[in-house]
Design a protein around this motif. Structure first.
Motif, mmCIF file in Angstrom:
data_model
loop_
_atom_site.group_PDB
_atom_site.id
_atom_site.type_symbol
_atom_site.label_atom_id
_atom_site.label_comp_id
_atom_site.label_asym_id
_atom_site.label_seq_id
_atom_site.Cartn_x
_atom_site.Cartn_y
_atom_site.Cartn_z
ATOM 1 N N ALA A 104 24.819 96.794 27.852
ATOM 2 C CA ALA A 104 25.295 95.753 28.756
ATOM 3 C C ALA A 104 25.652 96.306 30.127
ATOM 4 C CB ALA A 104 26.511 95.055 28.147
ATOM 5 N N GLY A 105 25.836 97.621 30.219
ATOM 6 C CA GLY A 105 26.203 98.231 31.491
ATOM 7 C C GLY A 105 27.591 97.856 31.957
ATOM 8 N N GLU A 106 28.538 97.742 31.026
ATOM 9 C CA GLU A 106 29.890 97.344 31.401
ATOM 10 C C GLU A 106 30.902 98.023 30.484
ATOM 11 O OE1 GLU A 106 29.991 93.202 28.787
ATOM 12 O OE2 GLU A 106 29.775 93.111 30.974
ATOM 13 N N PHE A 107 32.171 97.994 30.926
ATOM 14 C CA PHE A 107 33.244 98.557 30.126
ATOM 15 C C PHE A 107 33.582 97.629 28.958
ATOM 16 C CE2 PHE A 107 35.131 101.098 33.907
ATOM 17 C CZ PHE A 107 34.267 102.143 33.611
ATOM 18 N N THR A 108 34.101 98.234 27.905
ATOM 19 C CA THR A 108 34.564 97.476 26.744
ATOM 20 C C THR A 108 36.028 97.790 26.490
ATOM 21 O OG1 THR A 108 33.883 99.241 25.203
ATOM 22 C CG2 THR A 108 32.264 97.530 25.709
ATOM 23 N N ASN A 109 36.747 96.825 25.916
ATOM 24 C CA ASN A 109 38.154 96.995 25.558
ATOM 25 C C ASN A 109 38.315 96.817 24.063
ATOM 26 O OD1 ASN A 109 38.650 97.191 28.292
ATOM 27 N ND2 ASN A 109 39.223 95.037 28.513
ATOM 28 N N GLU A 110 39.068 97.708 23.460
ATOM 29 C CA GLU A 110 39.317 97.623 22.023
ATOM 30 C C GLU A 110 40.744 98.075 21.740
ATOM 31 O OE1 GLU A 110 37.731 99.524 17.778
ATOM 32 O OE2 GLU A 110 36.848 100.133 19.708
ATOM 33 N N VAL A 111 41.467 97.260 20.998
ATOM 34 C CA VAL A 111 42.831 97.600 20.613
ATOM 35 C C VAL A 111 42.781 98.500 19.385
ATOM 36 C CG1 VAL A 111 45.056 96.722 19.854
ATOM 37 C CG2 VAL A 111 43.734 95.454 21.547
ATOM 38 N N VAL A 112 43.378 99.689 19.514
ATOM 39 C CA VAL A 112 43.453 100.631 18.403
ATOM 40 C C VAL A 112 44.875 100.563 17.854
ATOM 41 C CG1 VAL A 112 43.209 103.023 17.665
ATOM 42 C CG2 VAL A 112 41.713 102.107 19.455
ATOM 43 N N ALA A 113 45.015 100.026 16.664
ATOM 44 C CA ALA A 113 46.333 99.841 16.070
ATOM 45 C C ALA A 113 46.874 101.157 15.539
ATOM 46 C CB ALA A 113 46.273 98.805 14.951
ATOM 47 N N GLY A 114 48.138 101.404 15.774
ATOM 48 C CA GLY A 114 48.779 102.599 15.251
ATOM 49 C C GLY A 114 49.007 102.506 13.768
#
Length: 623
Positions: A98-108
């Motif tokens: 996609a040529g874009e940044f991704t966001n992902e929540v990494v749970a502790g």
């Protein structure tokens, strides 16, 4: 014909110069490419992953905003993840398709173990009578951690340019009370050089000069061939008649200022292009205007890390952690600057409580006792300061986790007569900073063996390892016996006495001199014990080891005539706080920090002293 060629030259010059300027203006490509993202999730920490930083080649210019305080640090990805630990964070990656940044929540870990509630949400409790509401516990601040290669803090917005290789991540946070700033833009430089702009502008200038030359030569040729001259009238007998002599007014009119002024203007007009064209050509002197004929084009991308002899990850045993050095050289330089500044401040204030932030073990005991003594004995010298640079040796432990150890030798750049300082530093956990455990001064002409580069590190040596002339776990006890017994010790043959100043000052000869300085009514007894701090041993290139240990030497003075003894005014009395006389006697404890080189089995060498320090760490009445 000359005028026709001049017109063609002017037209060609205009086209060349115009096209060259257009390449640097209307046709100029952008000088950078950028990607951005807005993190909607409220998180204490945001991590820019290595694939996000490497989405394009070249240096990374990072702009972050979204909170009152913006904190940015970068370090090795494993270190960043280790510092975050069980806390939740937002991971910013890169989707190449996609040529874009991704966001992902990494749970502790704690968040993963929670079970979401399915009941109706309760109403928000009203504040108490005073209006105070219960607030969440602030998040831990990553500022000042030794794990970072560098860190920066700004207000509202922070922009910085870094050039990092693979395996580096960026950690974003706020002040602990607010979520991490979520507006992120990363830009990379693009090559927008126009290599033909310079040649076109310069070539157009030369063609323009050629046109000027053609115009001038044409004008001169035209004046020389303005047509045939008229025949002068002849007088009687074929002689030419003399023309009447012009009057003064006619001569003045012939040499008037009008024609001269016209000629001067023509010369100035002719000089204008000569001055203008070089100015245009000089404006194209930038390297972006000219082609690069170098064999290898320059690039701003970070260099690929040098390959090591360690096996690749896919050949490592399953479940085996990757072996990496505890610190990098830039990281160690940053740590040493922090330690040097801290030590200077705490030595001036003599703050024992604050001293625990950067010192532990024998190094802490030595400075703590020095602070107490200096509080009563004003002229008592402080312990040597810790220099920040230059670092002549950095030997980190090859680490798979914590605790981590590093050995470094720093030279005093201000005073070359001061011996270099060898420090052994230890980090107990990711969120703790390195603490100085051992601090020794190198002996004169210390021959430090070659060690692995800091990018590889050295494996720690087990105290029971049999591949050395003496197991490292026995070195401290053996040397303590040599100090007490000298050549009579069963371990004396293992240690090289040449240049060993500790044997001279604190060994048998030194103890004898101390005993002779006492009055006949008192006796002195010496005893040595191994210090409580663990032995630190790191391998050298020749299969030997650098070993750091500590020994506590006790001097017990007792009366032999039924009388009493006490401390003389000075360090012993100040440290003990005992200023009376005692029938049982008094004692002093001297802490000795030692660094040895222990050769491998089969080497034709003895254990060699490389560095040492001694200081009074205890004094009291004999119990």
């Amino acid at each position: 014909m000359r005028f026709v060629l001049a017109i063609l030259a002017f037209a060609a010059a205009a086209v060349m110069i115009g096209f060259g300027i257009a390449q640097r203006t209307v046709f100029l490509e952008p000088d950078r490419i950028s990607l951005g993202t807005v993190v909607e999730d409220q998180a204490d920490y945001i991590v820019l992953e290595p694939e996000a930083l490497a989405a394009q080649s070249g240096k990374q210019t990072i702009t972050v905003s979204g909170s009152e305080t913006v904190f940015l640090a970068y370090g090795r990805t494993d270190d960043v993840e280790a510092w975050i630990g069980d806390d939740s964070y937002v991971s910013v990656g890169y989707d190449a398709d996609a040529g874009e940044f991704t966001n992902e929540v990494v749970a502790g870990q704690s968040a993963e173990g929670e079970t979401p509630e399915t009941t109706e949400p309760e109403a928000t409790p009203a504040p108490d009578a005073e209006g105070a509401e219960e607030t969440a516990e602030p998040a831990a601040s990553p500022a000042g951690s030794d794990l970072w290669l560098d860190e920066l803090t700004g207000d509202r917005t922070l922009t910085t340019t870094i050039d990092v290789p693979e395996g580096i991540s960026v950690l974003l946070a706020s002040d602990g009370t607010e979520p991490a700033p979520g507006r992120i833009v990363v830009a990379w430089p693009l090559d927008n050089s126009t290599p033909w702009a310079g040649p076109l502008i310069a070539g157009g200038g030369l063609v323009f000069l050629v046109g000027i030359a053609l115009v001038i030569s044409g004008v001169l040729a035209h004046r020389r061939s303005r047509g045939p001259r008229r025949n002068l009238p002849k007088g009687p007998k074929g002689k030419l008649t003399r023309a009447p002599r012009p009057t003064r007014s006619q001569r003045a009119a012939a040499s008037g200022a009008g024609p001269r002024r016209t000629s001067g203007r023509a010369r100035r007009v002719a000089l204008l292009p000569v001055l203008l064209v070089p100015a245009i050509a000089l404006s194209a002197c930038s390297s972006d205007y000219w082609p690069d004929f170098a064999a290898t084009p320059e690039t701003s991308a970070p260099a690929t890390p040098a390959a090591t002899d360690q096996p690749a990850d896919d050949t490592a045993a399953e479940g085996e952690a990757e072996v990496v050095p505890a610190v990098t050289v830039p990281q160690m330089e940053r740590i040493m600057r922090s330690v040097a500044v801290f030590t200077t401040e705490v030595d001036e204030s003599r703050d024992v409580q604050r001293l625990t932030e950067r010192f532990a073990g024998p190094a802490f005991q030595a400075r703590k006792a020095n602070y107490v003594i200096r509080g009563s004995v004003t002229d008592h010298p402080a312990l040597p300061a810790i220099p920040a640079a230059p670092l002549t040796l950095t030997l980190p432990q090859q680490a798979t986790g914590w605790p981590r150890t590093v050995l470094t030798i720093a030279k005093n750049s201000d005073d070359e007569t001061v011996a270099p300082t060898a420090l052994v530093m230890r980090q107990e956990s990711p969120r703790e900073n390195y603490k100085v455990v051992y601090a020794t001064a190198l002996v004169p002409d210390a021959d430090v063996p070659e060690v692995a580069p800091a990018s590889i590190g050295a494996p720690p040596i087990s105290p029971e390892f049999k591949g050395l002339v003496m197991p490292t776990g026995q070195v401290a006890a053996a040397y303590a016996d040599v100090l007490l017994k000298g050549p009579e010790s069963e371990f004396a043959e293992f240690f090289d006495p040449e240049g060993d100043v500790v044997l001279q000052q604190l060994g048998v000869e030194g103890q004898k001199a101390t005993a002779e300085s006492l009055p006949d009514t008192a006796d002195i007894a010496f005893s040595n014990v191994v210090g409580d701090s663990p032995t630190v041993a790191l391998a050298t290139n020749d299969s030997g080891a650098l070993v750091t240990v500590s020994i506590n030497q006790t001097e017990k003075v007792t009366p032999n005539d039924g009388g009493t003894v006490g401390f003389e005014p000075g360090p012993g009395r100040a440290l003990s706080g005992f200023d009376d006389k005692s029938a049982k006697g008094v004692q002093r404890v001297v802490g000795i920090q030692l660094m040895f080189y222990v050769p491998a089995v089969g080497a034709d060498e003895q254990i060699r002293l490389l560095g040492w320090s001694e200081s009074l760490i205890g004094a009291s009445e004999v119990p």
